[in-house]
Design a protein around this motif. Structure first.
Motif, PDB file in Angstrom:
ATOM      1  N   GLN A  48       0.768  -1.184   0.014  1.00 12.91           N
ATOM      2  CA  GLN A  48       0.028   0.063  -0.026  1.00 12.91           C
ATOM      3  C   GLN A  48       0.714   1.260  -0.029  1.00 12.91           C
ATOM      4  O   GLN A  48       0.664   2.276  -0.620  1.00 12.91           O
ATOM      5  N   GLN A  49       1.816   1.320   0.941  1.00 15.90           N
ATOM      6  CA  GLN A  49       2.780   2.421   0.878  1.00 15.90           C
ATOM      7  C   GLN A  49       3.424   2.537  -0.573  1.00 15.90           C
ATOM      8  O   GLN A  49       3.554   4.004  -0.961  1.00 15.90           O
ATOM      9  N   ILE A  50       3.883   1.549  -1.128  1.00 13.93           N
ATOM     10  CA  ILE A  50       4.700   1.658  -2.486  1.00 13.93           C
ATOM     11  C   ILE A  50       3.614   2.295  -3.330  1.00 13.93           C
ATOM     12  O   ILE A  50       3.619   2.997  -4.356  1.00 13.93           O
ATOM     13  N   SER A  51       2.381   1.365  -3.270  1.00 14.58           N
ATOM     14  CA  SER A  51       1.425   2.030  -4.539  1.00 14.58           C
ATOM     15  C   SER A  51       0.988   3.511  -4.182  1.00 14.58           C
ATOM     16  O   SER A  51       0.692   4.074  -5.338  1.00 14.58           O
ATOM     17  N   TYR A  52       0.748   3.875  -3.105  1.00 10.20           N
ATOM     18  CA  TYR A  52       0.660   5.277  -3.012  1.00 10.20           C
ATOM     19  C   TYR A  52       1.445   6.160  -3.278  1.00 10.20           C
ATOM     20  O   TYR A  52       1.208   7.275  -3.766  1.00 10.20           O
ATOM     21  N   HIS A  53       2.746   5.799  -3.071  1.00  7.58           N
ATOM     22  CA  HIS A  53       3.959   6.805  -3.414  1.00  7.58           C
ATOM     23  C   HIS A  53       4.089   6.802  -4.954  1.00  7.58           C
ATOM     24  O   HIS A  53       4.399   7.571  -5.536  1.00  7.58           O
ATOM     25  N   VAL A  54       3.957   5.349  -5.578  1.00  8.28           N
ATOM     26  CA  VAL A  54       3.761   5.338  -7.126  1.00  8.28           C
ATOM     27  C   VAL A  54       3.064   6.398  -7.540  1.00  8.28           C
ATOM     28  O   VAL A  54       2.999   7.251  -8.509  1.00  8.28           O
ATOM     29  N   LEU A  55       1.647   6.346  -7.137  1.00 14.50           N
ATOM     30  CA  LEU A  55       0.573   7.351  -7.458  1.00 14.50           C
ATOM     31  C   LEU A  55       1.008   8.759  -7.481  1.00 14.50           C
ATOM     32  O   LEU A  55       0.806   9.537  -8.283  1.00 14.50           O
ATOM     33  N   LEU A  56       1.510   8.977  -6.206  1.00 20.38           N
ATOM     34  CA  LEU A  56       2.198  10.519  -6.236  1.00 20.38           C
ATOM     35  C   LEU A  56       3.097  10.846  -7.176  1.00 20.38           C
ATOM     36  O   LEU A  56       3.103  11.878  -7.751  1.00 20.38           O
ATOM     37  N   LEU A  57       4.144  10.192  -7.401  1.00 25.13           N
ATOM     38  CA  LEU A  57       5.243  10.202  -8.286  1.00 25.13           C
ATOM     39  C   LEU A  57       4.714  10.292  -9.660  1.00 25.13           C
ATOM     40  O   LEU A  57       4.936  11.112 -10.531  1.00 25.13           O
ATOM     41  N   HIS A  58       3.593   9.641 -10.005  1.00 23.96           N
ATOM     42  CA  HIS A  58       2.713   9.726 -11.176  1.00 23.96           C
ATOM     43  C   HIS A  58       1.967  11.020 -11.572  1.00 23.96           C
ATOM     44  O   HIS A  58       2.108  11.862 -12.445  1.00 23.96           O
ATOM     45  N   GLU A  59       1.326  11.506 -10.286  1.00 21.74           N
ATOM     46  CA  GLU A  59       0.666  12.688 -10.248  1.00 21.74           C
ATOM     47  C   GLU A  59       1.906  13.987 -10.386  1.00 21.74           C
ATOM     48  O   GLU A  59       1.302  14.797 -11.128  1.00 21.74           O
ATOM     49  N   GLN A  79       1.286   0.532 -10.115  1.00 18.25           N
ATOM     50  CA  GLN A  79       2.417  -0.024 -10.749  1.00 18.25           C
ATOM     51  C   GLN A  79       3.276   1.102 -11.562  1.00 18.25           C
ATOM     52  O   GLN A  79       2.705   1.595 -12.558  1.00 18.25           O
ATOM     53  N   PRO A  80       4.443   1.651 -11.351  1.00 21.32           N
ATOM     54  CA  PRO A  80       5.198   2.319 -12.208  1.00 21.32           C
ATOM     55  C   PRO A  80       5.534   1.462 -13.484  1.00 21.32           C
ATOM     56  O   PRO A  80       5.832   0.353 -13.457  1.00 21.32           O
ATOM     57  N   ILE A  81       5.381   2.088 -14.607  1.00 23.75           N
ATOM     58  CA  ILE A  81       5.788   1.586 -15.918  1.00 23.75           C
ATOM     59  C   ILE A  81       7.168   2.210 -16.355  1.00 23.75           C
ATOM     60  O   ILE A  81       8.088   1.269 -16.889  1.00 23.75           O
ATOM     61  N   ARG A  82       7.362   3.503 -16.199  1.00 25.60           N
ATOM     62  CA  ARG A  82       8.803   3.924 -16.613  1.00 25.60           C
ATOM     63  C   ARG A  82       8.736   5.416 -16.196  1.00 25.60           C
ATOM     64  O   ARG A  82       7.895   5.931 -15.906  1.00 25.60           O
ATOM     65  N   LEU A  83       9.983   5.730 -15.961  1.00 28.02           N
ATOM     66  CA  LEU A  83      10.358   7.415 -15.678  1.00 28.02           C
ATOM     67  C   LEU A  83      10.068   8.014 -16.842  1.00 28.02           C
ATOM     68  O   LEU A  83      10.179   7.904 -17.950  1.00 28.02           O
ATOM     69  N   THR A  84       9.517   9.211 -16.592  1.00 27.07           N
ATOM     70  CA  THR A  84       9.182  10.412 -17.460  1.00 27.07           C
ATOM     71  C   THR A  84      10.688  11.112 -17.775  1.00 27.07           C
ATOM     72  O   THR A  84      11.479  10.718 -17.118  1.00 27.07           O
ATOM     73  N   ASN A  85      10.731  11.836 -18.791  1.00 19.88           N
ATOM     74  CA  ASN A  85      11.882  12.613 -18.956  1.00 19.88           C
ATOM     75  C   ASN A  85      12.249  13.603 -17.612  1.00 19.88           C
ATOM     76  O   ASN A  85      13.340  13.578 -17.262  1.00 19.88           O
ATOM     77  N   ALA A  86      11.384  13.967 -16.987  1.00 17.59           N
ATOM     78  CA  ALA A  86      11.461  14.736 -15.774  1.00 17.59           C
ATOM     79  C   ALA A  86      11.924  13.978 -14.682  1.00 17.59           C
ATOM     80  O   ALA A  86      12.723  14.479 -13.933  1.00 17.59           O
ATOM     81  N   GLY A  87      11.312  12.749 -14.583  1.00 23.39           N
ATOM     82  CA  GLY A  87      11.841  11.723 -13.569  1.00 23.39           C
ATOM     83  C   GLY A  87      13.103  11.474 -13.859  1.00 23.39           C
ATOM     84  O   GLY A  87      14.162  11.422 -12.668  1.00 23.39           O
ATOM     85  N   HIS A  88      13.604  11.067 -15.252  1.00 26.19           N
ATOM     86  CA  HIS A  88      15.221  10.840 -15.114  1.00 26.19           C
ATOM     87  C   HIS A  88      16.082  12.248 -14.907  1.00 26.19           C
ATOM     88  O   HIS A  88      17.021  11.905 -14.109  1.00 26.19           O
TER      89      HIS A  88
END
Length: 135
Positions: A48-59, A79-88
């Motif tokens: 749950q913690q990981i899922s919630y934080h993946v959602l935050l990073l997605h948002e 579930q994370p799929i990939r980093l965005t350019n901003a994520g990289h």
């Protein structure tokens, strides 16, 4: 996100910058760019913690993620799929444990809001200084 917070409890849903960083580094380290079939596992963190934080990073636009919840799941399963350019770009600025720790320390001492964007800005300045590029 509201359903996750209600099921998991308020304390568990507080944004954890360390966990966000670990997730971003884990996604970057995957063998394939699309991430399908590669679950992110972080020691001492619940799904749950990981899922919630993946959602935050997605948002926040740092990674692309999907809610892969099935009927048997009690909560959304982001579930994370990939980093965005901003994520990289963000990962590049906070990859070094030393830079990450120094940036967080500077932000805390200044009394500024401990947000990812603030940490990133400070990390870039710390990195420039360490490379002799700061004015």
């Amino acid at each position: 996100a509201r359903r996750v917070a209600q099921r998991a409890g308020a304390a568990e849903m507080k944004k954890d910058h360390e966990l966000c960083r670990q997730i971003l580094l884990a996604v970057e380290g995957r063998k394939s760019f699309d991430g399908y079939g590669e679950e992110v596992v972080i020691p001492n963190c619940s799904g749950q913690q990981i899922s919630y934080h993946v959602l935050l990073l997605h948002e926040q636009g740092l990674l692309v993620a999907e809610d892969e919840k099935h009927l048997s799941d009690e909560y959304p399963v982001w579930q994370p799929i990939r980093l965005t350019n901003a994520g990289h770009e963000f990962v590049e600025s906070i990859r070094s444990e030393t830079i990450w720790a120094k940036a967080k320390e500077i932000v805390r001492k200044s009394g500024a809001e401990l947000s990812f964007s603030t940490i990133q800005q400070v990390a870039i300045e710390v990195l420039k200084k360490s490379l002799g590029l700061a004015a």
